[in-house]
Write a protein that holds these residues in place. Structure first.
Motif, PDB file in Angstrom:
ATOM      1  N   GLY A 122       0.785  -1.230   0.000  1.00 54.73           N
ATOM      2  CA  GLY A 122       0.000   0.000   0.000  1.00 54.73           C
ATOM      3  C   GLY A 122       0.816   1.278   0.000  1.00 54.73           C
ATOM      4  O   GLY A 122       0.262   2.365  -0.168  1.00 54.73           O
ATOM      5  N   GLN A 123       2.135   1.168   0.170  1.00 53.38           N
ATOM      6  CA  GLN A 123       2.976   2.362   0.229  1.00 53.38           C
ATOM      7  C   GLN A 123       3.315   2.863  -1.173  1.00 53.38           C
ATOM      8  O   GLN A 123       3.413   2.093  -2.124  1.00 53.38           O
ATOM      9  N   ARG A 124       3.522   4.183  -1.264  1.00 58.28           N
ATOM     10  CA  ARG A 124       3.900   4.823  -2.526  1.00 58.28           C
ATOM     11  C   ARG A 124       5.129   5.704  -2.308  1.00 58.28           C
ATOM     12  O   ARG A 124       5.299   6.284  -1.241  1.00 58.28           O
ATOM     13  N   ILE A 125       5.927   5.813  -3.339  1.00 56.18           N
ATOM     14  CA  ILE A 125       7.007   6.800  -3.404  1.00 56.18           C
ATOM     15  C   ILE A 125       6.788   7.602  -4.674  1.00 56.18           C
ATOM     16  O   ILE A 125       6.671   7.030  -5.763  1.00 56.18           O
ATOM     17  N   GLU A 126       6.711   8.926  -4.549  1.00 56.03           N
ATOM     18  CA  GLU A 126       6.457   9.798  -5.690  1.00 56.03           C
ATOM     19  C   GLU A 126       7.514  10.899  -5.748  1.00 56.03           C
ATOM     20  O   GLU A 126       7.753  11.590  -4.756  1.00 56.03           O
ATOM     21  N   ILE A 127       8.137  11.046  -6.891  1.00 59.80           N
ATOM     22  CA  ILE A 127       9.055  12.154  -7.176  1.00 59.80           C
ATOM     23  C   ILE A 127       8.557  12.829  -8.446  1.00 59.80           C
ATOM     24  O   ILE A 127       8.281  12.157  -9.436  1.00 59.80           O
ATOM     25  N   VAL A 139       9.272   9.931 -10.864  1.00 60.57           N
ATOM     26  CA  VAL A 139       9.305   8.529 -10.455  1.00 60.57           C
ATOM     27  C   VAL A 139       8.064   8.229  -9.635  1.00 60.57           C
ATOM     28  O   VAL A 139       7.709   8.995  -8.721  1.00 60.57           O
ATOM     29  N   SER A 140       7.401   7.145  -9.951  1.00 55.09           N
ATOM     30  CA  SER A 140       6.233   6.703  -9.186  1.00 55.09           C
ATOM     31  C   SER A 140       6.384   5.217  -8.897  1.00 55.09           C
ATOM     32  O   SER A 140       6.504   4.407  -9.827  1.00 55.09           O
ATOM     33  N   ILE A 141       6.391   4.857  -7.617  1.00 51.46           N
ATOM     34  CA  ILE A 141       6.520   3.457  -7.200  1.00 51.46           C
ATOM     35  C   ILE A 141       5.332   3.122  -6.307  1.00 51.46           C
ATOM     36  O   ILE A 141       5.010   3.877  -5.384  1.00 51.46           O
ATOM     37  N   TYR A 142       4.675   2.015  -6.586  1.00 54.32           N
ATOM     38  CA  TYR A 142       3.477   1.626  -5.847  1.00 54.32           C
ATOM     39  C   TYR A 142       3.610   0.160  -5.455  1.00 54.32           C
ATOM     40  O   TYR A 142       3.748  -0.717  -6.295  1.00 54.32           O
ATOM     41  N   SER A 143       3.564  -0.094  -4.148  1.00 58.28           N
ATOM     42  CA  SER A 143       3.646  -1.452  -3.633  1.00 58.28           C
ATOM     43  C   SER A 143       2.240  -2.026  -3.473  1.00 58.28           C
ATOM     44  O   SER A 143       1.427  -1.497  -2.713  1.00 58.28           O
ATOM     45  N   GLN A 144       1.968  -3.080  -4.185  1.00 64.69           N
ATOM     46  CA  GLN A 144       0.683  -3.791  -4.107  1.00 64.69           C
ATOM     47  C   GLN A 144       0.951  -5.255  -3.777  1.00 64.69           C
ATOM     48  O   GLN A 144       0.487  -6.160  -4.468  1.00 64.69           O
ATOM     49  N   LEU A 145       1.690  -5.473  -2.714  1.00 64.62           N
ATOM     50  CA  LEU A 145       2.136  -6.825  -2.406  1.00 64.62           C
ATOM     51  C   LEU A 145       0.984  -7.753  -2.048  1.00 64.62           C
ATOM     52  O   LEU A 145       1.095  -8.966  -2.222  1.00 64.62           O
ATOM     53  N   SER A 146      -0.108  -7.191  -1.556  1.00 61.71           N
ATOM     54  CA  SER A 146      -1.277  -8.033  -1.283  1.00 61.71           C
ATOM     55  C   SER A 146      -1.836  -8.628  -2.572  1.00 61.71           C
ATOM     56  O   SER A 146      -2.538  -9.642  -2.542  1.00 61.71           O
ATOM     57  N   GLN A 147      -1.510  -7.988  -3.702  1.00 62.07           N
ATOM     58  CA  GLN A 147      -1.918  -8.504  -5.007  1.00 62.07           C
ATOM     59  C   GLN A 147      -0.750  -9.148  -5.750  1.00 62.07           C
ATOM     60  O   GLN A 147      -0.858  -9.460  -6.928  1.00 62.07           O
ATOM     61  N   GLY A 148       0.378  -9.282  -5.047  1.00 65.16           N
ATOM     62  CA  GLY A 148       1.508  -9.998  -5.613  1.00 65.16           C
ATOM     63  C   GLY A 148       2.340  -9.197  -6.589  1.00 65.16           C
ATOM     64  O   GLY A 148       3.014  -9.792  -7.444  1.00 65.16           O
ATOM     65  N   LEU A 168      17.522   0.655 -10.828  1.00 67.09           N
ATOM     66  CA  LEU A 168      16.398   0.879  -9.910  1.00 67.09           C
ATOM     67  C   LEU A 168      16.377  -0.203  -8.835  1.00 67.09           C
ATOM     68  O   LEU A 168      16.244  -1.381  -9.136  1.00 67.09           O
ATOM     69  N   ARG A 169      16.509   0.226  -7.594  1.00 67.87           N
ATOM     70  CA  ARG A 169      16.464  -0.700  -6.455  1.00 67.87           C
ATOM     71  C   ARG A 169      15.055  -0.709  -5.879  1.00 67.87           C
ATOM     72  O   ARG A 169      14.481   0.343  -5.555  1.00 67.87           O
ATOM     73  N   LEU A 170      14.484  -1.914  -5.736  1.00 69.57           N
ATOM     74  CA  LEU A 170      13.131  -2.080  -5.182  1.00 69.57           C
ATOM     75  C   LEU A 170      13.172  -3.205  -4.148  1.00 69.57           C
ATOM     76  O   LEU A 170      12.825  -4.352  -4.434  1.00 69.57           O
ATOM     77  N   PRO A 171      13.585  -2.900  -2.925  1.00 68.73           N
ATOM     78  CA  PRO A 171      13.729  -3.953  -1.909  1.00 68.73           C
ATOM     79  C   PRO A 171      12.383  -4.393  -1.337  1.00 68.73           C
ATOM     80  O   PRO A 171      11.582  -3.571  -0.880  1.00 68.73           O
ATOM     81  N   HIS A 172      12.141  -5.677  -1.368  1.00 70.98           N
ATOM     82  CA  HIS A 172      10.919  -6.238  -0.761  1.00 70.98           C
ATOM     83  C   HIS A 172      11.012  -6.107   0.756  1.00 70.98           C
ATOM     84  O   HIS A 172      12.086  -6.310   1.336  1.00 70.98           O
TER      85      HIS A 172
END
Length: 214
Positions: A122-127, A139-148, A168-172
Motif C-alpha cells: 500500500g505504500q507509494r514513493i512519488e518524485i 518517479v512513481s513506485i506503488y507497492s501492491q504486495l497483497s496482489q503480488g 532501480l532498487r526495489l527492496p521487498h
C-alpha cells in the motif's frame, strides 16, 4: 574518507574498506560522527558501496540527535552549540536526495538507500520534477504486495548529461526476490538479487516496470 568523495580512492579498493572500518571504530557512535556529524562523508561512501544499512544507521541517528524538537531546525553539535544551522539542514536534505537517487557516470541510480519498510503493501514513493545531472525526474513506485506485485514508472526529462542506463532498487519488505520482472511491453528484465535492483539499458527516456511475486 574525503579521498573517496573526491574520487582519489575508488570505493571498492581495499583501502576504502579499511578507512570505513577505522572511522566507524574510532570516530563514530552508532555510525554518527562524534562532532559536527554532517561534515563526515561516510554515509555517501556507504551508499556508493551498496551498504544500505550503515547508511541508514548514520542517516537516522544523526537527524534524530541534531533536529531541534521545537523548531525542527538543526544544531551543529550534539551538545547543542550553534542553533539553526543551514549547513546541517542542507546536508540532511542532501543525504535524503542520495537516499532517493545518485548519479554515477552515465548511470542514474534510483532508490539506492531507501528503507525496505517504505515499500510495504500500500505504500507509494512519488518524485515529480526533482533535478538530476541528467534532467528532471519523475518517479512513481506503488507497492501492491497483497496482489503480488510492485509497479514503477520512471521518466527523465533530459536536457542534462547523456544518460545511458537507469538502475532501480526495489527492496521487498521481507527480502524476497520477485518471480518475474517485466517492462511495459512485457519483456523480461534481469534482476540482481544481491542488490535487489534491475537495470534498464539502453535508456530511452521513460520506462514502466512490474515486479511479480509468488
Amino acid at each position: 574518507l574525503y579521498l573517496l568523495l573526491q574520487e582519489v580512492v575508488e570505493r571498492q579498493e581495499p583501502l576504502a574498506a579499511w578507512l570505513l572500518t577505522a572511522h566507524a571504530e574510532l570516530m563514530t557512535e552508532r555510525n554518527a560522527a562524534f562532532s559536527q556529524p554532517y561534515y563526515s562523508p561516510h554515509p555517501w561512501v556507504h551508499l556508493r558501496r551498496g551498504e544500505v544499512k550503515p547508511f541508514l544507521k548514520a542517516y537516522y541517528n544523526t537527524a534524530a540527535a541534531l533536529a531541534d524538537r521545537q523548531t525542527y531546525t538543526f544544531w551543529e553539535h550534539f551538545q547543542l552549540i550553534s542553533p539553526h544551522k543551514v549547513h546541517e539542514e542542507g546536508w540532511f536534505l542532501m543525504q535524503t536526495r542520495w537516499m532517493l537517487y545518485l548519479e554515477e557516470g552515465r548511470t542514474l541510480r534510483l532508490m539506492p538507500g531507501i528503507p525496505r519498510r517504505w515499500l510495504e503493501d500500500g505504500q507509494r514513493i512519488e518524485i515529480d520534477g526533482m533535478a538530476s545531472y541528467f534532467g528532471r525526474l519523475k518517479v512513481s513506485i506503488y507497492s501492491q504486495l497483497s496482489q503480488g506485485r510492485m509497479t514503477a514508472a520512471v521518466e527523465v526529462a533530459g536536457g542534462g548529461r547523456p544518460l545511458e542506463r537507469v538502475w532501480l532498487r526495489l527492496p521487498h519488505p521481507a527480502g524476497r526476490a520477485p518471480r518475474r520482472c517485466l517492462d511495459g511491453a512485457g519483456r523480461a528484465l534481469q534482476w540482481d538479487a544481491q542488490q535487489e535492483a534491475l537495470v534498464i539499458e539502453p535508456w530511452s527516456g521513460g520506462a514502466e516496470i512490474t515486479l511479480e511475486y509468488e
